[in-house]
Design an enzyme around this catalytic site. Structure first.
Site, PDB file in Angstrom:
ATOM      1  N   LYS A  24      59.802 -10.433  22.930  1.00  0.00           N
ATOM      2  CA  LYS A  24      60.671 -11.188  22.035  1.00  0.00           C
ATOM      3  C   LYS A  24      62.034 -10.504  21.945  1.00  0.00           C
ATOM      4  CE  LYS A  24      57.232 -13.295  19.004  1.00  0.00           C
ATOM      5  NZ  LYS A  24      56.018 -13.058  19.798  1.00  0.00           N
ATOM      6  N   HIS A  51      59.794 -11.989  15.602  1.00  0.00           N
ATOM      7  CA  HIS A  51      61.232 -11.773  15.755  1.00  0.00           C
ATOM      8  C   HIS A  51      61.843 -11.041  14.556  1.00  0.00           C
ATOM      9  CE1 HIS A  51      60.750 -14.914  18.874  1.00  0.00           C
ATOM     10  NE2 HIS A  51      61.769 -14.299  19.437  1.00  0.00           N
ATOM     11  N   SER A  92      62.702 -18.620  18.587  1.00  0.00           N
ATOM     12  CA  SER A  92      62.068 -17.922  17.474  1.00  0.00           C
ATOM     13  C   SER A  92      61.710 -18.934  16.399  1.00  0.00           C
ATOM     14  CB  SER A  92      63.034 -16.883  16.902  1.00  0.00           C
ATOM     15  OG  SER A  92      62.678 -16.565  15.573  1.00  0.00           O
ATOM     16  N   ALA A  94      61.132 -18.206  13.284  1.00  0.00           N
ATOM     17  CA  ALA A  94      61.841 -17.838  12.056  1.00  0.00           C
ATOM     18  C   ALA A  94      63.347 -18.082  12.149  1.00  0.00           C
ATOM     19  CB  ALA A  94      61.570 -16.368  11.724  1.00  0.00           C
TER      20      ALA A  94
END
EC number: 3.9.1.3
Length: 119
Positions: A24, A51, A92, A94
């Site tokens: 990531k 992340h 991601s 988030a």
């Protein structure tokens, strides 16, 4: 010209990623507190399960240098050091999807003899 903030900014590496594997990554805007100078940095590591784990490490480190951080999004990087290839893809949950083209430009400055692909 070089204010203290700009100098601190120039000392921050544009790219810090793992030497091998798929992991990531996040794209972060780092800005000098109370200043205009800013730049984007790429941070990626296998040790991060999510992340936000990367951001939670980067942000305090940057704040200690007098910077403000904003995560611009994330994704994944596949780093093949033997074949000198980098692939930037994904997103991601988030932070949303980073602008992979911006990330690729950053990666190019460090891995200038690499083939870098998106998607």
């Amino acid at each position: 010209y070089c204010t203290q903030g700009n100098h601190a900014l120039s000392k921050i590496p544009d790219v810090e990623i793992d030497p091998e594997g798929t992991f990531k990554y996040i794209l972060v805007n780092v800005k000098v507190k109370d200043g205009d100078a800013s730049k984007e940095i790429v941070r990626g590591t296998k040790s991060a399960e999510y992340h936000n784990h990367i951001f939670d490490k980067v942000s305090p480190a940057m704040e200690a240098l007098g910077m403000e951080c904003k995560c611009l999004g994330g994704g994944k990087i596949e780093h093949n050091s033997q074949e000198k290839k980098l692939r930037v893809f994904g997103e991601s949950t988030a932070f949303g999807k980073a602008d992979h083209a911006v990330s690729a430009e950053k990666l190019k400055t460090v891995f200038n003899n690499y083939e870098i692909t998106l998607g």
